[in-house]
Scaffold this active site. Structure first.
Site, short mmCIF file in Angstrom:
data_model
loop_
_atom_site.label_atom_id
_atom_site.label_comp_id
_atom_site.label_asym_id
_atom_site.label_seq_id
_atom_site.Cartn_x
_atom_site.Cartn_y
_atom_site.Cartn_z
N ARG A 13 -27.73 30.05 6.51
CA ARG A 13 -27.33 30.04 5.10
C ARG A 13 -26.25 28.99 4.89
NH1 ARG A 13 -25.47 35.15 1.33
NH2 ARG A 13 -23.90 35.44 2.96
N GLU A 70 -29.38 35.65 -7.23
CA GLU A 70 -28.14 36.40 -7.39
C GLU A 70 -27.30 35.93 -8.58
OE1 GLU A 70 -26.04 35.95 -3.70
OE2 GLU A 70 -26.33 33.80 -3.67
N ASP A 79 -23.33 40.11 -5.88
CA ASP A 79 -23.13 38.83 -6.55
C ASP A 79 -23.79 38.83 -7.93
OD1 ASP A 79 -21.58 36.58 -5.64
OD2 ASP A 79 -22.73 36.65 -3.80
N ASP A 119 -17.66 41.31 1.81
CA ASP A 119 -17.63 39.85 1.88
C ASP A 119 -17.27 39.33 0.50
OD1 ASP A 119 -19.92 40.01 0.35
OD2 ASP A 119 -21.26 39.21 1.88
#
Length: 727
Positions: free
Chosen positions: A342, A434, A462, A633
Site C-alpha cells: 500500500r 474510502e 476513513d 491507525d
C-alpha cells in the site's frame, strides 16, 4: 527538514540516505543504470507533479462549494433531489456510462480464485511484516487455545502450563469444524482412529471398526509421509487448504484418538504491506527503513532476530510446502501470503526529493517509483520465496477522490513501467473505496482502471471521516456508534459489492471489506465477521495472524464465489441512501450523552497520538476508555477528530469543554500507559507535550484540514518531536 544532506542527480536534489539506498541496494540486479533511473524520475516528476497539485486544488475547490451549499441551508432538511443536482452541476457526481467488464490479466490465484482473510501490517516493522507474510498458514489449535474463542472461565481457564481441559474444548471445536468443512461419508472426524491414503483416496478407520472415506473424495489434495501412515493429510474446501498433522509422539497427538497433533489452516491468503496509515514515516530515514524492509521481502532476504521466552530466535520468510498428490505427483503450495504494497495517497509532499523547481515531490509518486522498482526483484525470480507467480506487482492505492484521480494513478504507474522497462499493466491497482467522491463514482473509477484493478474494498472508518468532513456544514452528526445504523452506511457497503459484481470483478479482482478492530475479542469476531463473506466479499481485513486463522473458518462456511453469483442479480443499492447525510432529524443531544461521546473520542485520539508522536508507532492496540484494546491507525484518528470538530462547529460542545475533556482524558491515557518504560506522560505539564499539542490541533484545526486528513498535523508534530530529541 532544510538540514537534510542532499545529492544532486539529473535535475533533482535527493536526500543522501535515499540516494545511496537506491544506488547501492535497489538498482543492482535490475539492469537499470543509476543515471537513467534518476533522469526517468526527473521527467516523471516534471510531468506529473503539477497534475498532482492541481488535483489537490480541485479537491479544495469542490469542498469549498459544498461547504457553501450546506452552510446556506444549515438548520434545514437536505432536499435529496436538490443535493444531487448540485453535486452533478459542480462535477462532483459524474454521469455513469455504459456497462463494461474489467479485463485485468496475469493475476495470481490468491486474487482471482481464492477467498480468504487479508492482513494489513506496517512494513516499517520487520518482525511484524515477516509474521504477516508467514501467516499464510496458521495453527487452528493455537488460535483457539490462546484466544477467547474458547471460554476462559472455570475448568477451561488458561494457565501458565498446558490446561488439558481447555485443550479438550479446542480439539472438539476443531473436529466440528472438520465435520462441517471436509465431512466423512459417515461418522465424525472425532471418531477416527487412523487416517490413510489408499489408491489416491483418504480412508478413515473409525472407533466402531468401520472404514469410511470423505463425503467428497476430491477434497483430498495430498499428504506427506507414507500413504499408510501419513504425517500430514492435506484437504481442501472452498479453495482453502487444511492440514491434519499426525504425530503420536507429540504431547497432544499421543492423547488423541487419531494421533492429530494440530490442525493447520491456510489463512492470510494475501497481506497488505503498508506504507500508509499504519506507519509513522515523516522523513527520508523513516522511509528508507520501510523501503528496505519491502526490498528484503521481495528479495527473500529479510530476517529479524529477537528473544522470546528467553530464547534467541530469527524470523525469515517461510519456504513453500510440498506434498504427494493423490496421483503420486508432487504438489507444491505457497508457504507465504501474496504480498501487496500500500502506497500513500496523493496528498503529502516528500522533501526526500526536490524537483527541478525546488519543490518537494509528491510522496505518492515517489512511493510508486520505489516500491515498484523494489518489487521488480521478485519478478526476476531470483529467489525461492517468490511472491507473484503471475508476474504482477500489486499496489494498493488509498484515499483517491473520483475517477480523475484514479486515472492519474494509472498514468503515473504507466510511466513507472516505462522507467523500469516493464510491460504495460504489470502494476495492478487496489482501489480503496474510502472517500465519498469515489463511492458515488465507483463504477467510473473502476472503468479507468479496468486493466489494472485487482481489488476494491470498503473502509468504514476513513469513509465515515470523509462523510463528516464533506458534510461538515450540514449540521451536527449523529454519535459515532450510531453511524452504523445510518442509511448511507449499509447502502455504501452493498453498493461496493453491487458495482464490483456489475463490473465483473470475480476472476480478476477481490471485493474486500474492512478491519476487525477489537483485536483481543476473537470469540466476538467468530460470531460477527462471517457477515463479510456472506455479503459477497472474497476478502476482509484482520489485525493479526491469529485473527486470520480464525476468520479463515468463515470462508469454509461460506462459498463466496457462489454467494457472489446469488447477489449479482439483486437490485443495486440506492445512491440516494448513500447521499443521505447522517444528521439526526430533530437533533437532540442530552448533556450526559454529549460528554460520554466527547470522553470516548478524546481518549481515543490521545491514546493513539501520544504513541505516534513520541514513539513513532503508526498502528497498535490502544486501550479505549473501557480498556478494550482496539487496533488504531490514522483512519480511526480521522473519524474521532472530525467528529469533535463537527460538534464544535455546531455548538454541541464548547472549546472549553473540549479542552477540559482532553486534559482529563490525558490523565487516563497516562495511567493506561504507566507500565511502558518509553512512555512520556502528557499531564500535568500539558504545554510541554508535543503529543498533547498534536491532539489539540487535530480537533481545533480539524475543519481546515484538507478533507479532514490527519497527516499534515501528525507529520509536522512528529518532526518537531524528533528535532527536540535530536533524532
Amino acid at each position: 527538514m532544510s538540514d537534510i544532506e542532499r545529492v544532486g542527480v539529473a535535475n533533482l536534489q535527493v536526500a543522501k540516505v535515499l540516494h545511496d539506498f537506491v544506488v547501492d541496494e535497489v538498482l543492482p540486479g535490475l539492469g537499470i543504470k543509476a543515471p537513467a533511473f534518476w533522469e526517468g524520475l526527473d521527467r516523471l516528476l516534471h510531468r506529473f507533479g503539477p497534475v498532482n497539485r492541481a488535483l489537490l486544488r480541485k479537491r479544495d475547490a469542490l469542498q469549498a462549494r459544498i461547504d457553501e451549499w450546506y452552510g446556506a441551508r444549515r438548520g434545514q432538511s437536505v432536499d435529496a433531489a436538490a443535493q444531487k443536482a448540485f453535486l452533478e452541476e459542480i462535477g462532483y457526481l459524474l454521469p455513469e456510462a455504459s456497462p463494461f467488464a474489467v479485463d485485468t490479466a496475469n493475476v495470481d490465484d490468491e486474487i482471482a480464485a481464492i477467498a480468504g482473510p487479508q492482513l494489513v501490517v506496517p512494513v516499517s516493522n520487520a518482525r511484524y511484516a515477516l509474521n504477516a507474510a508467514n501467516a499464510r498458514w496458521g495453527s487452528l489449535y493455537d488460535a483457539l487455545y490462546g484466544s477467547d474463542a474458547i471460554p476462559r472461565d472455570g475448568a477451561a481457564a488458561p494457565s501458565g502450563r498446558y490446561n488439558p481441559e481447555r485443550g479438550k474444548l479446542v480439539i472438539a471445536w476443531a473436529r466440528r469444524f472438520l465435520d462441517e468443512s471436509v465431512p466423512l461419508a459417515a461418522g465424525s472426524h472425532a471418531d477416527v482412529r487412523v487416517y490413510a491414503v489408499k489408491n489416491g483416496r483418504l480412508t478413515a478407520a473409525l472407533a466402531d471398526g468401520d472404514t469410511v472415506g470423505l463425503a467428497d473424495p476430491k477434497k483430498l489434495r495430498g499428504y506427506r509421509g507414507r500413504p499408510q501412515t501419513p504425517e500430514t493429510v492435506l484437504l481442501v474446501n472452498n479453495g482453502l487448504h487444511i492440514e491434519l498433522i499426525v504425530d503420536r509422539r507429540h504431547p497432544i497427538g499421543r492423547t488423541d484418538g487419531a494421533g492429530i497433533a494440530d490442525v493447520v489452516l491456510e489463512a492470510a491468503v494475501t497481506t497488505i504491506m503498508d506504507l500508509e496509515d499504519s506507519i509513522a514515516a515523516v522523513d527520508p530515514a523513516d522511509k528508507v527503513n520501510a523501503y528496505r524492509n519491502w526490498l528484503g521481502l521481495c528479495r527473500g532476504t529479510l530476517a529479524e532476530s529477537f528473544e522470546k521466552d528467553g530464547k534467541p530466535l530469527t524470523r525469515r520468510l517461510a519456504p513453500d510446502r510440498s506434498y504427494t498428490a493423490p496421483d503420486g505427483t508432487t504438489l507444491v503450495l505457497p508457504g507465504r501470503s501474496l504480498m501487496l504494497i500500500r502506497n500513500v495517497g496523493h496528498l503529502m509532499m516528500d522533501e526526500g526529493v526536490l524537483d527541478r523547481d525546488g519543490q518537494a515531490a509528491p510522496e505518492g509518486i515517489l512511493d510508486a517509483v520505489l516500491t515498484c522498482a523494489i518489487a521488480l526483484h521478485d519478478l526476476k525470480g531470483e529467489t525461492p520465496t517468490r511472491n507473484s507467480r503471475a508476474g504482477s506487482i500489486y499496489v494498493v492505492k488509498p484515499k483517491m477522490h473520483g475517477p480523475e484521480e484514479a486515472q492519474f494513478a494509472s498514468d503515473v504507474l504507466g510511466a513507472v513501467e516505462d522507467i523500469l522497462g516493464a510491460p504495460r499493466n504489470t502494476v495492478k491497482v487496489g482501489l480503496m473505496d474510502e472517500e465519498r467522491r469515489t463511492t458515488v463514482n465507483l463504477k467510473e473509477c473502476i472503468r479507468v482502471l479496468k486493466s489494472r484493478v485487482f481489488f476494491i474494498n470498503t473502509g468504514f472508518l476513513d469513509r465515515t471521516g470523509d462523510e463528516i468532513h464533506t458534510a461538515m456544514e450540514a449540521g451536527p452528526m449523529v454519535r459515532k456508534e450510531s453511524m452504523r445504523a445510518e442509511p448511507w452506511l449499509k447502502a455504501y457497503e452493498d453498493w461496493n459489492v453491487d458495482i464490483g459484481l456489475a463490473c465483473r470483478l470475480p476472476g480478476h479482482a477481490q471485493i474486500g471489506k474492512g478491519m476487525w478492530t477489537k483485536a483481543d475479542l476473537m470469540g466476538l469476531m467468530l460470531r460477527e465477521k462471517i457477515v463479510h463473506p456472506e455479503a459477497g466479499a472474497n476478502t476482509a481485513w484482520v489485525p493479526s495472524p491469529t485473527a486470520a486463522t480464525l476468520h479463515a473458518t468463515h470462508y469454509h462456511k461460506v462459498d463466496v464465489f457462489r454467494r457472489q453469483r446469488e447477489l449479482a442479480n439483486r437490485p443495486r443499492a440506492s445512491l440516494d441512501d448513500i447521499l443521505t447525510i447522517p444528521v439526526p432529524r430533530g437533533a437532540n443531544f442530552p448533556p450526559e450523552e454529549v460528554q460520554q461521546e466527547l470522553d470516548n473520542n478524546a481518549q481515543g485520539i490521545l491514546g493513539y497520538v501520544v504513541r505516534w508522536i513520541d514513539q513513532g508507532i503508526g498502528c497498535s492496540k490502544v486501550p479505549d476508555i473501557n480498556n478494550v484494546a482496539l487496533m488504531e491507525d490514522r483512519a480511526t484518528l480521522r473519524i474521532s477528530s472530525q467528529h469533535i470538530a463537527n460538534w464544535l462547529r455546531h455548538g454541541v460542545v464548547s472549546e472549553q469543554q473540549v479542552t477540559d475533556t482532553l486534559e482529563r482524558m490525558a490523565l487516563t491515557v497516562d495511567q493506561q500507559n504507566a507500565a511502558d518504560p518509553h512512555y512520556l506522560p502528557m499531564a500535568p505539564l500539558f504545554e510541554n507535550s508535543i503529543a498533547f499539542a498534536a491532539a489539540r490541533d487535530l480537533i481545533f484545526k480539524g475543519r481546515e484540514q484538507p478533507n479532514g486528513y490527519t497527516e499534515p498535523i501528525l507529520y509536522a508534530r512528529r518532526r518537531e518531536y524528533k528535532k527536540s530529541k535530536g533524532l
